[in-house]
Design a protein around this motif. Structure first.
Motif, mmCIF file in Angstrom:
data_model
loop_
_atom_site.group_PDB
_atom_site.id
_atom_site.type_symbol
_atom_site.label_atom_id
_atom_site.label_comp_id
_atom_site.label_asym_id
_atom_site.label_seq_id
_atom_site.Cartn_x
_atom_site.Cartn_y
_atom_site.Cartn_z
ATOM 1 N N LYS A 297 78.722 66.468 25.396
ATOM 2 C CA LYS A 297 78.856 65.336 25.396
ATOM 3 C C LYS A 297 80.129 64.675 25.620
ATOM 4 O O LYS A 297 81.195 64.414 25.664
ATOM 5 C CB LYS A 297 77.200 64.349 26.129
ATOM 6 N N ASP A 298 79.470 63.721 23.493
ATOM 7 C CA ASP A 298 80.634 63.472 22.982
ATOM 8 C C ASP A 298 80.040 63.578 21.882
ATOM 9 O O ASP A 298 78.729 63.308 21.753
ATOM 10 C CB ASP A 298 81.105 62.282 23.687
ATOM 11 N N GLY A 299 80.983 62.596 20.529
ATOM 12 C CA GLY A 299 79.992 62.448 19.470
ATOM 13 C C GLY A 299 80.849 62.992 18.116
ATOM 14 O O GLY A 299 82.157 63.773 18.524
ATOM 15 N N PRO A 300 80.504 62.962 16.912
ATOM 16 C CA PRO A 300 81.430 63.158 15.966
ATOM 17 C C PRO A 300 81.196 64.657 15.454
ATOM 18 O O PRO A 300 79.630 65.290 16.266
ATOM 19 C CB PRO A 300 80.687 62.929 14.574
ATOM 20 N N ILE A 301 82.528 65.310 15.315
ATOM 21 C CA ILE A 301 82.235 67.230 15.431
ATOM 22 C C ILE A 301 81.913 67.844 13.394
ATOM 23 O O ILE A 301 81.864 68.525 13.079
ATOM 24 C CB ILE A 301 83.588 67.290 15.952
ATOM 25 N N VAL A 302 83.157 66.995 13.135
ATOM 26 C CA VAL A 302 83.587 67.273 11.136
ATOM 27 C C VAL A 302 83.329 65.287 10.876
ATOM 28 O O VAL A 302 84.188 65.012 11.739
ATOM 29 C CB VAL A 302 84.401 68.326 11.469
ATOM 30 N N GLN A 303 83.472 65.297 9.249
ATOM 31 C CA GLN A 303 83.882 64.800 8.674
ATOM 32 C C GLN A 303 84.607 65.467 7.546
ATOM 33 O O GLN A 303 84.676 66.305 7.197
ATOM 34 C CB GLN A 303 82.350 64.410 8.268
ATOM 35 N N VAL A 304 85.605 64.958 7.547
ATOM 36 C CA VAL A 304 86.802 65.210 6.443
ATOM 37 C C VAL A 304 86.899 63.949 5.314
ATOM 38 O O VAL A 304 87.137 63.112 5.666
ATOM 39 C CB VAL A 304 87.946 65.425 7.314
ATOM 40 N N LYS A 305 87.043 64.391 4.014
ATOM 41 C CA LYS A 305 87.376 63.547 2.847
ATOM 42 C C LYS A 305 88.469 63.924 1.815
ATOM 43 O O LYS A 305 88.315 64.800 1.731
ATOM 44 C CB LYS A 305 85.327 63.849 2.326
ATOM 45 N N ASP A 306 88.670 62.721 1.725
ATOM 46 C CA ASP A 306 90.013 63.594 0.907
ATOM 47 C C ASP A 306 89.411 63.111 -0.220
ATOM 48 O O ASP A 306 88.159 62.028 -0.894
ATOM 49 C CB ASP A 306 91.648 62.267 1.353
ATOM 50 N N ARG A 307 90.459 62.268 -1.734
ATOM 51 C CA ARG A 307 89.625 62.018 -3.193
ATOM 52 C C ARG A 307 89.672 60.659 -3.595
ATOM 53 O O ARG A 307 89.010 60.472 -4.134
ATOM 54 C CB ARG A 307 90.606 62.852 -4.036
ATOM 55 N N THR A 308 90.151 59.759 -2.780
ATOM 56 C CA THR A 308 90.368 58.473 -3.145
ATOM 57 C C THR A 308 89.220 57.229 -2.111
ATOM 58 O O THR A 308 89.189 56.522 -2.439
ATOM 59 C CB THR A 308 92.024 58.055 -2.498
ATOM 60 N N SER A 309 88.939 58.132 -0.278
ATOM 61 C CA SER A 309 88.275 57.190 0.230
ATOM 62 C C SER A 309 87.449 58.089 1.341
ATOM 63 O O SER A 309 86.820 59.008 0.816
ATOM 64 C CB SER A 309 89.611 57.326 1.637
ATOM 65 N N GLY A 310 86.609 57.598 1.678
ATOM 66 C CA GLY A 310 84.855 58.199 1.733
ATOM 67 C C GLY A 310 85.777 59.071 3.642
ATOM 68 O O GLY A 310 86.743 59.567 3.680
ATOM 69 N N ALA A 311 84.396 59.445 3.824
ATOM 70 C CA ALA A 311 85.247 60.385 5.374
ATOM 71 C C ALA A 311 85.310 59.658 6.147
ATOM 72 O O ALA A 311 84.771 59.067 6.256
ATOM 73 C CB ALA A 311 83.753 60.830 5.082
ATOM 74 N N GLN A 312 86.107 60.715 6.389
ATOM 75 C CA GLN A 312 87.210 60.714 8.004
ATOM 76 C C GLN A 312 85.866 61.131 9.399
ATOM 77 O O GLN A 312 85.993 62.333 8.961
ATOM 78 C CB GLN A 312 88.277 60.022 8.105
ATOM 79 N N ILE A 313 85.663 60.477 10.106
ATOM 80 C CA ILE A 313 84.363 60.878 11.166
ATOM 81 C C ILE A 313 85.201 61.885 12.387
ATOM 82 O O ILE A 313 86.082 60.810 13.218
ATOM 83 C CB ILE A 313 83.123 60.543 11.841
ATOM 84 N N LEU A 314 85.845 62.942 12.879
ATOM 85 C CA LEU A 314 87.087 63.142 13.935
ATOM 86 C C LEU A 314 84.960 63.296 15.053
ATOM 87 O O LEU A 314 84.812 64.407 14.668
ATOM 88 C CB LEU A 314 87.025 64.670 13.174
ATOM 89 N N LYS A 315 86.026 62.911 16.048
ATOM 90 C CA LYS A 315 84.809 63.509 17.432
ATOM 91 C C LYS A 315 85.643 63.909 18.600
ATOM 92 O O LYS A 315 86.803 63.571 18.457
ATOM 93 C CB LYS A 315 84.394 61.417 17.400
ATOM 94 N N ASP A 316 84.714 64.101 19.018
ATOM 95 C CA ASP A 316 84.939 64.514 20.636
ATOM 96 C C ASP A 316 84.964 63.029 21.474
ATOM 97 O O ASP A 316 83.718 62.529 21.868
ATOM 98 C CB ASP A 316 84.646 65.637 20.580
#
Length: 707
Positions: free
Chosen positions: A431-450
């Motif tokens: 239906k919808d929701g987060p698909i993957v979390q992506v993290k770089d070295r300086t910040s918290g995880a960004q959530i990529l969503k449908d």
């Protein structure tokens, strides 16, 4: 068709490490090229890498050891006293050179290397001037990881003797086999001499490569690449002229086989397979295979590849469209086979893009759709080009129109691709929701969503994977698994690449994103993927719900087998709502396990693959009778695996109606589609996946009846 929403793409982290001043090394106005590159690489790694190791004496020691192993993988060039002496001078100096000291370490190492190579040339001439006695009981250890550096000149020379004797024994037995088939009048004495002459030619070619083509700059480039890959295997250094020769020459724009090659320990190794190429369509080649010989046409004499570099090998492998090239391949498990390929210009429309077929079971009266996706492609330079998620959506709709009972997504050997397309593609099934979390070295995880609540397909879903399913493939499989939306079927786990890289050019004027520079470029690891459940796909990959034994299971080919790989870790779980599953995973596992226990093919694969992996770890006999017996046994085991991997009774697999009509003007494309269907119909793994899908269909019907 489902509306495909626009997803805001992740922006690369703020590039503070791009803002260096032009004077790279403080206090030094006149620095050499080597020093400049070393210092730029040091700053890029320490300030830009996702998880940088400290550039200190410990890191320096690792790079030193790694560089020597790359120069001398079989430990037959350097003496132990060479290594001890060089270590005392340079093992803890490399970090200082990265911080501005004059670059001396690789030059000092190279001088000793060149001296030892010159000695080896003389030994080669002496050793190959006398006949070998193949009746002596002795073994050759060719795995440098099991050896120490030789403690004496005599021990080092004996390693050369045994290796040359092994190579000559291989050719001698080949010549004997050829004699028996061609009724040659040559005696064994003549054949042994011919075998030594072949080895002499090949070794001379290899030593010429060291002398002429392995220049000081080549050694420096290898040195810097050892520095970058000591951070992690996917952070690599590319000199300005290194544009991956084989990808350029044998890609879809040229007439060839479509595989990426690399020089490795005197031989040519396959490191990648181009989607849709003759190499890929053969189903017989894989990354890690060694090309030991190349022959032209059906009857051409094989040319031994020992000592050839990539550019020379390419000249033999390339050719006119429609002509045949025969490759002798040595697999990672030690088995040898000849593969015939017809050179062609790669056609993307049916080989690279998603396509579908239908698997029917007349006994169970089920109809299952199969969607094959070789990579998550995206038209970076063509706004009107095809992209993977829209193509998959189209195939899903076709299968729905055919009223299939379930869908299998085939991501085997899919090495990844567009992150955007993965997110959108998972959205076709939830239906919808987060698909993957992506993290770089300086910040918290960004959530990529449908963010689209509509669902294109709600029925039973399975995802097929193997050891070569990597990166974006792992994100797709992980999301489907975490949402309990479908079942992951395949090898024990996928490859385990959970990192993202970007090319950073090194230039006298500074750093350049997404490109090259006049000093080369570094493919830098910047980010890391995490599942919505919180675990990384790095190192562990995605563990299959239903495990099917594979030939590769016992071999060390995954990310976790590289000592410099980044580690697995976990972050906070994202907020998501699992699918209301219509099946019980434990029931599906039990049913599958029961089938596999009764399936002689998988028992053969499991048993023989483990045997071949163990056999490959052994040293090699230089006694001809033992060598022939071992070779015969290895071939028998390999033949059993090959036979086991083909179904005795073909599956009922067919193209969707009108698919062949699309290419009615192109007989070649029609034939390639038919060949794909034939491969699927003989695929024991698809057969098992189809049976798991049948179980899911039954469970879904029972679920609906009990609602």
């Amino acid at each position: 068709m489902k509306r495909l929403p626009f997803l805001i793409l992740l922006v690369i982290v703020a590039g503070s490490f791009f803002a260096f001043k032009n004077k790279i090394i403080p206090g030094k106005d006149d620095v050499g090229k080597y020093e400049l590159i070393m210092n730029m690489v040091a700053k890029l790694l320490s300030q830009g890498h996702y998880d940088p190791k400290a550039i200190n004496d410990e890191f320096s020691q690792k790079v030193f050891n790694k560089y020597l192993e790359d120069l001398d993988p079989k430990k037959k060039i350097f003496l132990k006293r060479d290594v001890d002496s060089l270590a005392g001078l340079y093992a803890t100096r490399i970090d200082d050179e990265m911080n501005g000291e004059p670059v001396e370490s690789f030059i000092g190492i190279s001088k000793v290397f060149d001296q030892r190579i010159a000695e080896s040339v003389q030994w080669k001439n002496q050793i190959l001037s006398q006949p070998f006695d193949f009746t002596v009981n002795e073994n050759a250890e060719l795995d440098g990881k099991k050896l120490q550096y030789p403690s004496s000149v005599a021990e080092r020379k004996d390693r050369w003797r045994k290796e040359l004797k092994y190579y000559a024994l291989e050719r001698f037995v080949d010549l004997q086999d050829g004699k028996s088939s061609s009724k040659s009048a040559k005696t064994d004495v003549q054949l042994e001499k011919e075998a030594r002459e072949k080895i002499d030619t090949m070794m001379t070619r290899m030593f010429d490569r060291y002398k002429v083509k392995f220049t000081e700059e080549d050694k420096f480039n290898l040195f810097v690449d050892n520095i970058t890959t000591a951070m992690d295997p996917h952070t690599e250094f590319f000199p300005p002229a290194d544009k991956n020769y084989f990808d350029e020459e044998l890609s879809g724009s040229f007439f060839g086989i479509g595989a990426g090659l690399q020089y490795s320990e005197g031989l040519i190794k396959i490191i990648s397979i181009n989607v849709g190429s003759p190499a890929a369509k053969s189903g017989q080649l894989a990354p890690g295979d060694l090309i030991t010989k190349v022959a032209q046409g059906k009857d051409g004499q094989p040319v031994d590849m020992l000592g050839y570099d990539v550019s020379d090998a390419v000249k033999l492998i390339r050719g006119k469209e429609g002509t045949t090239v025969r490759l002798t391949i040595k697999k990672p498990d030690g088995t040898v086979k000849e593969v015939s390929l017809v050179r062609e210009k790669i056609e993307n429309d049916i080989d690279t893009y998603a396509r579908s077929a239908i698997l029917r079971d007349s006994v169970k009266n089920t109809k299952v759709g199969i969607i094959y996706l070789p990579e998550f492609y995206v038209p970076f330079n063509d706004p009107n080009g095809r992209r993977s998620f829209t193509d998959v959506a189209r195939e899903v709709q076709k299968l729905k129109d055919e009223k299939v009972d379930g869908i299998i997504m085939d991501l085997r050997r899919n090495g990844g691709g567009s992150l955007y397309d993965v997110v959108q593609m998972v959205g076709l099934f939830i239906k919808d929701g987060p698909i993957v979390q992506v993290k770089d070295r300086t910040s918290g995880a960004q959530i990529l969503k449908d963010e689209d609540k509509s669902v294109l397909y709600t029925g039973p879903l399975a995802v097929m994977v193997d050891e070569f399913s990597a990166s974006a493939s792992e994100i797709f499989a992980a999301a489907i698994q975490d949402y309990k939306r479908g079942v992951v079927i395949g090898s024990t786990s996928t490859y385990g690449k959970g990192t993202v890289q970007q090319n950073i050019g090194l230039d006298h004027s500074g750093f350049k994103r997404d490109g090259g520079g006049d000093l080369g470029a570094v493919k830098l690891t910047l980010r890391k993927f995490y599942r919505v459940s919180g675990g990384s796909t790095q190192l562990k990959g995605v563990e299959s719900d239903i495990v099917l034994p594979t030939q590769m299971a016992a071999l060390k080919l995954k990310e976790k087998d590289n000592e410099f790989a980044l580690q697995y870790d976990e972050i906070n779980k994202a907020s998501y709502t699992p699918w209301n599953s219509e099946y019980d995973i434990n029931t599906l596992k039990q049913l599958s396990d029961n089938r596999l226990k009764k399936d002689s093919s998988f028992q053969t694969i499991l048993r023989n693959a483990a045997w071949l992996a163990d056999e490959n770890e052994r040293s090699y006999s230089l006694n001809i009778d033992k060598y022939k017996a071992e070779k015969k046994l290895v071939k028998a085991k390999a033949d059993q695996i090959i036979a086991a991997q083909k179904l005795k009774k073909s599956l009922k697999v067919s193209l969707l109606p009108l698919e062949l009509d699309k290419y009615k003007e192109d007989a070649n494309k029609q034939e390639r589609l038919k060949q794909w269907i034939k491969i699927l119909s003989e695929d024991i793994y698809l057969n098992q996946a189809g049976q798991v899908m049948d179980d899911m269909i039954v469970e879904a019907k029972n679920f609906a009846m009990n609602k």
